[in-house]
Design an enzyme around this catalytic site. Structure first.
Site, PDB file in Angstrom:
ATOM      1  N   GLY A 124       0.812  -1.224   0.000  1.00 59.68           N
ATOM      2  CA  GLY A 124       0.000   0.000   0.000  1.00 59.68           C
ATOM      3  C   GLY A 124       0.838   1.263   0.000  1.00 59.68           C
ATOM      4  N   GLY A 126       2.575   3.710   1.494  1.00 57.56           N
ATOM      5  CA  GLY A 126       3.126   3.934   2.830  1.00 57.56           C
ATOM      6  C   GLY A 126       3.618   5.350   3.031  1.00 57.56           C
ATOM      7  N   ARG A 127       3.798   6.045   1.921  1.00 57.89           N
ATOM      8  CA  ARG A 127       4.246   7.448   2.029  1.00 57.89           C
ATOM      9  C   ARG A 127       3.706   8.320   0.902  1.00 57.89           C
ATOM     10  NH1 ARG A 127      10.647   7.292   0.402  1.00 57.89           N
ATOM     11  NH2 ARG A 127      10.545   5.610  -1.102  1.00 57.89           N
ATOM     12  N   LYS A 147       4.356  12.330  -2.763  1.00 54.06           N
ATOM     13  CA  LYS A 147       5.173  11.209  -2.284  1.00 54.06           C
ATOM     14  C   LYS A 147       6.136  11.730  -1.218  1.00 54.06           C
ATOM     15  CE  LYS A 147       8.183   7.465  -3.888  1.00 54.06           C
ATOM     16  NZ  LYS A 147       8.624   6.737  -5.085  1.00 54.06           N
ATOM     17  N   GLY A 160       7.177   7.212   6.426  1.00 49.77           N
ATOM     18  CA  GLY A 160       6.272   7.947   5.540  1.00 49.77           C
ATOM     19  C   GLY A 160       6.931   9.107   4.807  1.00 49.77           C
ATOM     20  N   ARG A 217       3.480  13.939  -7.806  1.00 50.09           N
ATOM     21  CA  ARG A 217       3.433  13.116  -9.020  1.00 50.09           C
ATOM     22  C   ARG A 217       2.043  13.202  -9.651  1.00 50.09           C
ATOM     23  NH1 ARG A 217       5.769   7.223  -7.366  1.00 50.09           N
ATOM     24  NH2 ARG A 217       3.778   6.934  -6.295  1.00 50.09           N
ATOM     25  N   ARG A 224      -1.926  -0.181  -9.473  1.00 47.15           N
ATOM     26  CA  ARG A 224      -0.848  -1.106  -9.847  1.00 47.15           C
ATOM     27  C   ARG A 224      -1.366  -2.538  -9.980  1.00 47.15           C
ATOM     28  NH1 ARG A 224       3.209   1.743  -6.721  1.00 47.15           N
ATOM     29  NH2 ARG A 224       2.365   3.844  -6.660  1.00 47.15           N
ATOM     30  N   ASP A 294       4.065  -4.483  -7.278  1.00 44.49           N
ATOM     31  CA  ASP A 294       3.489  -3.245  -6.746  1.00 44.49           C
ATOM     32  C   ASP A 294       4.061  -2.023  -7.460  1.00 44.49           C
ATOM     33  OD1 ASP A 294       5.728  -4.393  -5.176  1.00 44.49           O
ATOM     34  OD2 ASP A 294       5.771  -2.425  -4.246  1.00 44.49           O
TER      35      ASP A 294
HETATM   36  P1  AMP Z   1       9.103   0.701  -3.044  1.00 40.87           P
HETATM   37  O1  AMP Z   1      10.150  -0.356  -2.991  1.00 40.87           O
HETATM   38  O2  AMP Z   1       9.627   2.099  -2.943  1.00 40.87           O
HETATM   39  O3  AMP Z   1       8.188   0.546  -4.212  1.00 40.87           O
HETATM   40  O4  AMP Z   1       8.209   0.553  -1.722  1.00 40.87           O
HETATM   41  C1  AMP Z   1       7.637  -0.653  -1.316  1.00 40.87           C
HETATM   42  C2  AMP Z   1       6.638  -0.384  -0.226  1.00 40.87           C
HETATM   43  O5  AMP Z   1       7.263   0.247   0.881  1.00 40.87           O
HETATM   44  C3  AMP Z   1       5.482   0.508  -0.601  1.00 40.87           C
HETATM   45  O6  AMP Z   1       4.346   0.037   0.072  1.00 40.87           O
HETATM   46  C4  AMP Z   1       5.907   1.861  -0.077  1.00 40.87           C
HETATM   47  O7  AMP Z   1       4.820   2.708   0.204  1.00 40.87           O
HETATM   48  C5  AMP Z   1       6.613   1.458   1.199  1.00 40.87           C
HETATM   49  N1  AMP Z   1       7.608   2.450   1.626  1.00 40.87           N
HETATM   50  C6  AMP Z   1       8.804   2.714   1.067  1.00 40.87           C
HETATM   51  N2  AMP Z   1       9.446   3.687   1.740  1.00 40.87           N
HETATM   52  C7  AMP Z   1       8.636   4.063   2.753  1.00 40.87           C
HETATM   53  C8  AMP Z   1       8.722   5.020   3.799  1.00 40.87           C
HETATM   54  N3  AMP Z   1       9.790   5.792   3.977  1.00 40.87           N
HETATM   55  N4  AMP Z   1       7.669   5.129   4.641  1.00 40.87           N
HETATM   56  C9  AMP Z   1       6.577   4.351   4.500  1.00 40.87           C
HETATM   57  N5  AMP Z   1       6.449   3.430   3.552  1.00 40.87           N
HETATM   58  C10 AMP Z   1       7.448   3.279   2.677  1.00 40.87           C
HETATM   59 MG    MG Z   2       6.615   1.215  -4.960  1.00 32.36          MG
END
Ligand code: AMP
Ligand code: MG
Length: 558
Positions: A124, A126-127, A147, A160, A217, A224, A294
């Protein structure tokens, strides 16, 4: 960037006087995703599993001192929004997540995903937090998403937030890819938060504070593959159907009213778009780096710019992502195969709606066909041939890829150089030296052409030149040659966002100097033009950058 130059205020006012775009506060926001789809009945903003919903309503967490660092003019135009007049005004408040405008009902989307080949369950946003949707002057509706906007129920153990370096990279690359003709989500703004974010950049137990930022963005949708996978995995078939219906109706209206056969046609279209997307990545030498499900857009857009990179030395086995250094699952040459694997996961998720395995298999076959057609077309364009498929073409291509891998050969410079290779018979004299000459800048080892590689290269170029002459000898040969140069120029960019260039922009920005970023953005707006004043940005990666973190390889830390 416009916002930082003193004339922008005047230009902004002039736009309004001309009856042109108003500022962000003049945009009308809609919320169809929230309105039409089931939301999380709970609103508690703590990490938790969410069920029976496509999103959770959550507002951005305010930041201390939002300041606009960069604004992408073209994306503003797309949305019909004028550049903000000052860097620390209303726009920075909104784009930093401190203020909501009428019509916004922000949310974090629920999705899951396969990460590095394994089902990871709920992920989901997350940020990332979507603020709302804008009906754009071109008639399309686009989501506007921040983001790095703070914690959501999907943040798991993370904060986040996003660091400036990764935000600059996402901001720059979104726009650079668009200018290259690669389907992508877009970026509107880069806002410094005035807050520090702690990151362990090398995952070596040395966390340190870094400047934080928020990127805005923009895309018609950020849905996704994983948005469907989580619903299928949790057996929430009715929610799955509602999300599929929303996506089909909103983003694939030409397919007609949703039904089992329409879902199958839709899947086939997603497969086709994904095939074209991957061929475009391969054309420009882009390696996404984290092709988890994702991070795969249902619209066939490049999405989620993390530890991506451009091939410098051509190497099918290269990945910029140090987190993937061992298995190199997401290496350059594997991208088509991985995209297909990801589509198979999507097919599995959509199976309860389609109910016809053969129809889904047909979709996957459409991926194969679309990728191969687009990749062959891209290669023909890159080589300046009318089309591939003649006897001997397979061998010519196979030998080219072997040649490129044999010694460290810059992909971008090699293909750009091919435009200038003399084609006439006479160029075979002197061991083909005249033919080899335009390619000299592509070699990282300055002595390499004094070695046996010269002969191998000259031999391949002799065959290549003969093949081009065959095309040119056709009845419409003169017209072909006239168009060839333009086609090659479009297919072979001169300026790509080499990681070291992005890093130089980041280093300068961290010192308060935005001029490096501004120049890079300007140059990358016209990646296929010559731009003699910016020749320095077209060269090989300098040796100092070979092993410097951020300049070649990167971790997922962002
Ligand atoms: P990504 O590898 O960047 O596509 O992220 C994978 C997952 O981790 C997604 O659900 C993002 O929302 C979450 N995520 C990545 N970085 C953070 C962060 N700093 N805080 C919260 N969620 C994160
Ligand atoms: Mg991602």
């Amino acid at each position: 960037m416009d916002i930082l130059d003193s004339t922008s205020t005047i230009r902004n006012r002039a736009d309004r006087a001309d009856g042109g775009y108003a500022g962000l506060d003049g945009a009308r926001f809609d919320d169809s995703f929230v309105r039409e789809l089931p939301g999380d009945p709970q609103t508690r903003n703590v990490p938790r599993p969410v069920h029976g919903a496509c999103y959770t309503r959550v507002d951005p967490t305010p930041v201390r001192a939002p300041r606009l660092l960069a604004w992408a003019r073209e994306t503003g135009d797309l949305l019909g929004i004028a550049p903000p007049p000052v860097p620390d005004g209303e726009a920075a408040q909104v784009l930093g997540g401190n203020r909501l405008l009428p019509g916004m009902r922000p949310y974090a989307a629920r999705y899951g995903g396969h990460q590095f080949g394994h089902w990871a369950g709920q992920l989901g946003d997350g940020r990332a937090i979507t603020l709302g949707e804008i009906a754009c002057p071109d008639g399309l509706r686009r989501e506007v998403q921040l983001k790095g906007a703070g914690r959501t129920p999907y943040s798991r153990t993370a904060d986040g937030r996003a660091v400036l370096r990764s935000s600059v990279r996402e901001f720059l690359c979104s726009e650079a890819m668009h200018a290259l003709g690669v389907p992508t989500t877009r970026a509107l703004s880069l806002v410094a938060t005035g807050e520090a974010v702690v990151r362990d950049m090398f995952y070596d137990g040395n966390p340190r504070p870094e400047p934080g930022a928020v990127v805005c963005r923009v895309a018609p949708s950020f849905v996704r593959f994983g948005s469907f996978e989580i619903l299928a995995a949790d057996g929430e078939t009715e929610v799955l159907r509602r999300l599929a219906d929303y996506v089909v109706r909103t983003h694939f209206p030409a397919l007609g009213a949703p039904s089992a056969p329409v879902y199958a046609q839709w899947f086939e279209e997603v497969c086709r778009r994904t095939g074209v997307l991957i061929a475009q990545w391969m054309r420009v030498g882009f390696v996404h780096g984290v092709m988890n499900t994702d991070n795969m857009s249902i619209l066939g857009l490049t999405i989620d710019y993390g530890p991506y990179g451009w091939l410098e030395g051509f190497d099918l086995g290269w990945t910029p992502n140090t987190t993937d250094a061992q298995g190199r699952r997401y290496r350059f040459g594997s991208q088509p195969e991985i995209a297909r694997w990801n589509l198979e996961r999507l097919a599995h998720a959509l199976a309860p709606l389609v109910g016809d395995a053969a129809a889904l298999a047909q979709g996957l076959a459409a991926f194969d066909a679309a990728f191969h057609a687009a990749w062959r077309e891209a290669l023909a364009d890159k080589l300046g041939l009318a089309a591939l498929g003649q006897v001997g073409d397979e061998a010519l291509l196979g030998d080219l890829f072997e040649l490129l891998q044999r010694v460290e050969t810059d992909m971008t410079l090699f293909f750009r150089g091919l435009m200038h290779v003399p084609l006439e018979d006479a160029a075979d004299a002197l061991d083909g030296a005249a033919r080899v000459e335009p390619l000299r800048p592509a070699f990282y080892d300055g002595e390499i052409l004094a070695s046996g590689h010269h002969g191998v290269l000259a031999d391949w170029l002799r065959r290549y030149a003969a093949r081009v002459r065959e095309d040119a000898g056709a009845p419409d040969g003169t017209a072909f040659m006239a168009a060839r140069h333009a086609r090659m120029q479009r297919a072979n960019p001169k300026y790509v966002l080499r990681n070291y260039l992005a890093q130089e922009a980041i280093d300068a920005l961290e010192q308060g100097d935005s001029s490096v970023l501004e120049r890079l953005m300007e140059v990358l707006r016209h990646p296929c033009d010559e731009q003699p004043a910016h020749e320095a940005l077209a060269g090989r990666r300098p040796e100092w950058a070979r092993h410097r973190p951020g300049c070649s390889a990167l971790s997922c830390s962002s």
